[in-house]
Every structure is written in C-alpha cells, then in structure tokens.
Write a protein that holds these residues in place. Structure first.
Motif, PDB file in Angstrom:
ATOM      1  N   ALA A   1      80.033  17.369  96.580  1.00  0.00           N
ATOM      2  CA  ALA A   1      79.050  16.554  97.299  1.00  0.00           C
ATOM      3  C   ALA A   1      79.619  16.097  98.643  1.00  0.00           C
ATOM      4  O   ALA A   1      78.933  16.135  99.670  1.00  0.00           O
ATOM      5  CB  ALA A   1      78.644  15.352  96.455  1.00  0.00           C
ATOM      6  N   ALA A   2      80.880  15.673  98.635  1.00  0.00           N
ATOM      7  CA  ALA A   2      81.504  15.230  99.881  1.00  0.00           C
ATOM      8  C   ALA A   2      81.656  16.402 100.849  1.00  0.00           C
ATOM      9  O   ALA A   2      81.444  16.252 102.057  1.00  0.00           O
ATOM     10  CB  ALA A   2      82.867  14.609  99.583  1.00  0.00           C
TER      11      ALA A   2
ATOM     12  N   ARG B   1      79.828  19.085 100.966  1.00  0.00           N
ATOM     13  CA  ARG B   1      78.505  19.463 101.463  1.00  0.00           C
ATOM     14  C   ARG B   1      78.065  18.510 102.580  1.00  0.00           C
ATOM     15  O   ARG B   1      77.417  18.925 103.537  1.00  0.00           O
ATOM     16  CB  ARG B   1      77.486  19.456 100.319  1.00  0.00           C
ATOM     17  N   GLU B   2      78.442  17.234 102.438  1.00  0.00           N
ATOM     18  CA  GLU B   2      78.132  16.279 103.496  1.00  0.00           C
ATOM     19  C   GLU B   2      78.878  16.656 104.774  1.00  0.00           C
ATOM     20  O   GLU B   2      78.319  16.577 105.878  1.00  0.00           O
ATOM     21  CB  GLU B   2      78.504  14.866 103.051  1.00  0.00           C
ATOM     22  N   ASP B   3      80.124  17.077 104.636  1.00  0.00           N
ATOM     23  CA  ASP B   3      80.886  17.529 105.801  1.00  0.00           C
ATOM     24  C   ASP B   3      80.212  18.742 106.446  1.00  0.00           C
ATOM     25  O   ASP B   3      80.123  18.845 107.682  1.00  0.00           O
ATOM     26  CB  ASP B   3      82.316  17.907 105.394  1.00  0.00           C
TER      27      ASP B   3
ATOM     28  N   SER C   1      77.057  19.475 106.277  1.00  0.00           N
ATOM     29  CA  SER C   1      75.820  19.024 106.908  1.00  0.00           C
ATOM     30  C   SER C   1      76.095  18.413 108.280  1.00  0.00           C
ATOM     31  O   SER C   1      75.355  18.658 109.247  1.00  0.00           O
ATOM     32  CB  SER C   1      75.113  17.994 106.017  1.00  0.00           C
ATOM     33  N   GLU C   2      77.152  17.616 108.383  1.00  0.00           N
ATOM     34  CA  GLU C   2      77.496  17.021 109.669  1.00  0.00           C
ATOM     35  C   GLU C   2      77.832  18.105 110.696  1.00  0.00           C
ATOM     36  O   GLU C   2      77.453  18.011 111.871  1.00  0.00           O
ATOM     37  CB  GLU C   2      78.690  16.078 109.505  1.00  0.00           C
TER      38      GLU C   2
ATOM     39  N   LEU D   1      67.823  18.798 106.749  1.00  0.00           N
ATOM     40  CA  LEU D   1      68.708  17.796 107.331  1.00  0.00           C
ATOM     41  C   LEU D   1      68.061  17.161 108.559  1.00  0.00           C
ATOM     42  O   LEU D   1      68.126  15.938 108.756  1.00  0.00           O
ATOM     43  CB  LEU D   1      70.039  18.446 107.712  1.00  0.00           C
TER      44      LEU D   1
ATOM     45  N   ARG E   1      67.284  13.265 109.069  1.00  0.00           N
ATOM     46  CA  ARG E   1      67.803  12.501 110.216  1.00  0.00           C
ATOM     47  C   ARG E   1      66.647  11.867 110.998  1.00  0.00           C
ATOM     48  O   ARG E   1      66.760  10.749 111.502  1.00  0.00           O
ATOM     49  CB  ARG E   1      68.600  13.424 111.139  1.00  0.00           C
TER      50      ARG E   1
END
Length: 209
Positions: free
Chosen positions: A9-10, A12-14, A16-17, A64, A68
C-alpha cells in the motif's frame, strides 16, 4: 517474495505520487511505465508488479486525477443560489498554479479518453456528476428569484459547464490574455446573462382592414 500488504500500500502510494509528477511535467503523452520507473529510480519490472500494462497505469492516473481534484482546497460557499454556483465554477478555473497544473493534466487526458470507449464513458460520467452537482444550487437560485421561473435548469447547468471548460482551455493556451481577473470577470458576465429573462417576442402586426 511479494511485498507485505502494508508495504504494498505504501509503495503504491509512492507510485501514485510519481505518476502525478510525471503527468504534471510531461502530460499523458509522456506517461509511460519507463518514465515512471525512471522517476522512481526502480526497474520497469518492479513497477509492473503494480501496473502490468500501460492501460492499467493510465486508468490509475485518471482515478488519481479525479481524487486529487475532489480533495483540492475549495473556496467557502456563501449563501445559496448563484453565489454558490459562482464559487463552484471558480474552483474549476485555472486561477492558481495548482489549478493550472491540474487542468493541464485533465485537458491532456481528453485525447486518451476519446480513443478508448471505457475511458470515454468514465469521462462522460464525470461531466454528468458535475452538471448534477450544480442543479440544487440553480434550483435555489430560481426559488430566490435570481433566475427566471421558467428557466431550463438542466440546460443552464450544461451551458455553465461548457462555458467554464471552454474558458479553461483558452486560459491554458493564452494565459497572458486570460489572467485571473479576466477569467473572473467573464464568469460573472456569464452568470449575469443567466439572470436576464428571455426577451418576449414582438406582437404580430394587426391584419390590414
């Protein structure tokens, strides 16, 4: 060994950023698995654990972008009616650097969406939700006497969205001609025109005796 759920999950967040950064810098034309992997300093193979195809990456990028957009800071809404409609439309326009970057990405996504039936349907649904979100406030404006009693509110909502997005495109391509104050003035003129009742038809001339 696949990453643990929390690590995934972390990570995937990276991802996404980084996807967002690549979109802001290069647009959808430059959004590739290789570009994202390079920006993250990882291999394309590692990235494919999260997005096995470019289409999966693009779909995630659109999701995404919508997230946002929904989470962006918004202006406080004043009293009901056209004042609230005005604020909602101001929140769409590229009046700040952040709003400009977001709109550049949205406009860049249109070509992609037009070439894919599923993405086109999703984009059409986004516009439907936007028009629908305006309707309660247009109804309030009509009840307050700010709009003609017989105004077609669904058409007015569609006109408001079409006007605002047309202004977005002009401001992105010609920011010197459409700075913040010009965009705001044009929006106010559009809303003022909605207040005016339709001009009554001239009476037919009396028949000759």
């Amino acid at each position: 060994m696949p990453p643990a759920r929390g690590d995934r999950a972390a990570r995937r967040e990276d991802v996404s950023e980084t996807v967002w950064q690549v979109l802001a810098d290069k647009g959808f034309g430059g959004l590739t698995l290789r570009a994202v992997a390079t920006a993250m300093g990882v291999s394309t193979g590692m990235l494919m654990h999260y997005f096995p195809t470019k289409r999966a990456l693009l779909t995630h990028a659109l999701d995404l972008l919508e997230t946002r957009t929904a989470e962006r800071p918004r202006r406080a809404r004043p009293t009901e009616g056209l004042a609230t409609v005005r604020v909602m439309l101001l929140d769409i326009l590229p009046l700040t650097p952040g709003d400009t970057a977001r709109n550049r990405v949205w406009v860049g996504s249109w070509d992609l969406s037009l070439a894919d039936d599923d993405l086109a349907a999703a984009q059409a649904e986004r516009y439907t939700r936007l028009r629908t979100s305006l309707l309660p406030h247009l109804e309030a404006a009509r009840d307050l006497g700010e709009l003609p009693a017989l105004a077609d509110l669904e058409r007015l909502a569609a006109s408001a969205v079409a006007f605002t997005h047309g202004l977005v495109v002009q401001a992105l391509f010609d920011p010197a001609r459409f700075p913040e104050e010009v965009q705001t003035a044009m929006l106010d003129e559009f809303l003022a025109s909605a207040r005016r009742p339709a001009t009554a038809a001239a009476p037919a001339p009396a028949p000759a005796p």
